[in-house]
Design a protein around this motif. Structure first.
Motif, PDB file in Angstrom:
ATOM      1  N   THR A 133       0.847  -1.191   0.000  1.00 20.58           N
ATOM      2  CA  THR A 133       0.000   0.000   0.000  1.00 20.58           C
ATOM      3  C   THR A 133       0.881   1.237   0.000  1.00 20.58           C
ATOM      4  O   THR A 133       2.093   1.165   0.249  1.00 20.58           O
ATOM      5  CB  THR A 133      -0.947   0.006   1.210  1.00 20.58           C
ATOM      6  OG1 THR A 133      -0.179  -0.096   2.412  1.00 20.58           O
ATOM      7  CG2 THR A 133      -1.917  -1.158   1.142  1.00 20.58           C
ATOM      8  N   GLU A 134       0.280   2.371  -0.258  1.00 21.26           N
ATOM      9  CA  GLU A 134       1.057   3.600  -0.443  1.00 21.26           C
ATOM     10  C   GLU A 134       1.859   3.989   0.791  1.00 21.26           C
ATOM     11  O   GLU A 134       2.931   4.605   0.690  1.00 21.26           O
ATOM     12  CB  GLU A 134       0.108   4.741  -0.834  1.00 21.26           C
ATOM     13  CG  GLU A 134       0.812   6.003  -1.266  1.00 21.26           C
ATOM     14  CD  GLU A 134      -0.161   7.052  -1.791  1.00 21.26           C
ATOM     15  OE1 GLU A 134       0.316   8.080  -2.306  1.00 21.26           O
ATOM     16  OE2 GLU A 134      -1.377   6.843  -1.671  1.00 21.26           O
ATOM     17  N   ASP A 135       1.372   3.625   1.977  1.00 14.98           N
ATOM     18  CA  ASP A 135       2.086   3.991   3.206  1.00 14.98           C
ATOM     19  C   ASP A 135       3.205   3.008   3.559  1.00 14.98           C
ATOM     20  O   ASP A 135       3.855   3.128   4.595  1.00 14.98           O
ATOM     21  CB  ASP A 135       1.110   4.110   4.378  1.00 14.98           C
ATOM     22  CG  ASP A 135       0.386   2.787   4.675  1.00 14.98           C
ATOM     23  OD1 ASP A 135       0.607   1.797   3.938  1.00 14.98           O
ATOM     24  OD2 ASP A 135      -0.416   2.752   5.629  1.00 14.98           O
ATOM     25  N   GLY A 136       3.436   1.999   2.678  1.00 14.33           N
ATOM     26  CA  GLY A 136       4.528   1.061   2.911  1.00 14.33           C
ATOM     27  C   GLY A 136       4.112  -0.210   3.625  1.00 14.33           C
ATOM     28  O   GLY A 136       4.950  -1.087   3.863  1.00 14.33           O
ATOM     29  N   ALA A 137       2.835  -0.336   3.946  1.00 12.61           N
ATOM     30  CA  ALA A 137       2.364  -1.569   4.580  1.00 12.61           C
ATOM     31  C   ALA A 137       2.338  -2.692   3.537  1.00 12.61           C
ATOM     32  O   ALA A 137       2.304  -2.437   2.324  1.00 12.61           O
ATOM     33  CB  ALA A 137       0.975  -1.363   5.172  1.00 12.61           C
ATOM     34  N   GLU A 138       2.352  -3.946   4.022  1.00 12.42           N
ATOM     35  CA  GLU A 138       2.397  -5.094   3.114  1.00 12.42           C
ATOM     36  C   GLU A 138       1.397  -6.152   3.550  1.00 12.42           C
ATOM     37  O   GLU A 138       1.256  -6.452   4.734  1.00 12.42           O
ATOM     38  CB  GLU A 138       3.812  -5.683   3.092  1.00 12.42           C
ATOM     39  CG  GLU A 138       3.989  -6.838   2.123  1.00 12.42           C
ATOM     40  CD  GLU A 138       5.444  -7.306   2.038  1.00 12.42           C
ATOM     41  OE1 GLU A 138       5.712  -8.306   1.343  1.00 12.42           O
ATOM     42  OE2 GLU A 138       6.305  -6.663   2.683  1.00 12.42           O
TER      43      GLU A 138
END
Length: 236
Positions: A133-138
């Protein structure tokens, strides 16, 4: 009658005779035709306008209700279907590609996400897909062998370094669909069993694909910035 009186009378008679002769000279003779009168233009008088010329001050011939005179309203024309923008489509044959179908199903489950890896498991009986996701979550998702059903969805544990790296991968210009297109153009008829986005030591992003081509397996590398195939090697 004195001489003075006779002289005065004679002068008076001559004057009367001259007056009579002058009046007689102005009278036209019998049967004579007076000269034709000459038409004189009167300043300001309107002359006949040439055919088709517009008269100053006259209203235009086109009626306000005349459809032929009214301009078309902006935007009234129907837009051409060929000019309309269309969303990016999956490569040819994606409907029969379990790998791409699995990726599409995973993205439905994670709106706004981008695929970073797809891998076939258990001999093609399931797929593992990682979505960033854009915030770096996976997120790690498992899907059925045909790619149509999500069987599990797990949030990966990520620290600050992981999130920073994931954000870099998220910004790749070439997505999994375009990378698959490039791989299949390089190996027509091949079947992609694995596709992963990675960052090398120089910071360049590439897609690494494992392709089954009959009896052999090949490793194909695609530039994630340009979509160009960089390497195509036989997997030992």
């Amino acid at each position: 009658m004195t001489t003075s009186s006779r002289s005065f009378a004679a002068a008076l008679g001559l004057a009367a005779l001259a007056l009579t002769a002058g009046c007689a000279g102005q009278t036209p003779g019998a049967g004579s035709t007076p000269p034709a009168s000459t038409s004189v233009s009167t300043p300001g008088a309107s002359s006949s306008a040439p055919a088709g010329s517009a008269t100053p001050g006259a209203s235009p011939s086109a009626s306000p209700d005349d459809d032929s005179a009214s301009p078309s309203a902006p935007g009234s024309g129907s837009p051409s279907p060929s000019g309309s923008a269309s969303p990016s489509a999956s490569p040819s044959g994606s409907a029969s590609s379990p790998l791409l179908r699995a990726a599409e199903s995973a993205l439905v489950a994670v709106p706004g996400g981008r695929v970073s890896s797809i891998e076939s498991e258990r001999g093609g009986q399931s797929w593992e897909v990682h979505v960033l996701t854009e915030d770096g979550a996976e997120r790690q998702l498992r899907l059925s062998g045909d790619g149509s059903e999500v069987t599990s969805d797990t949030a990966e544990n990520t620290d600050d370094d992981d999130r920073t790296e994931n954000q870099v991968l998220y910004g790749a210009e070439v997505d999994h669909v375009a990378a698959a297109e490039a791989v299949l153009a390089e190996e027509p008829g091949g079947v992609i069993s694995e596709l992963e986005l990675d960052e090398d030591d120089d910071g360049a992003l590439t897609w690494e694909a494992g392709v089954e081509t009959g009896a052999e397996r090949r490793d194909v590398t695609v530039d994630a910035a340009s979509g160009e195939v960089l390497d195509n090697d036989l997997d030992d």
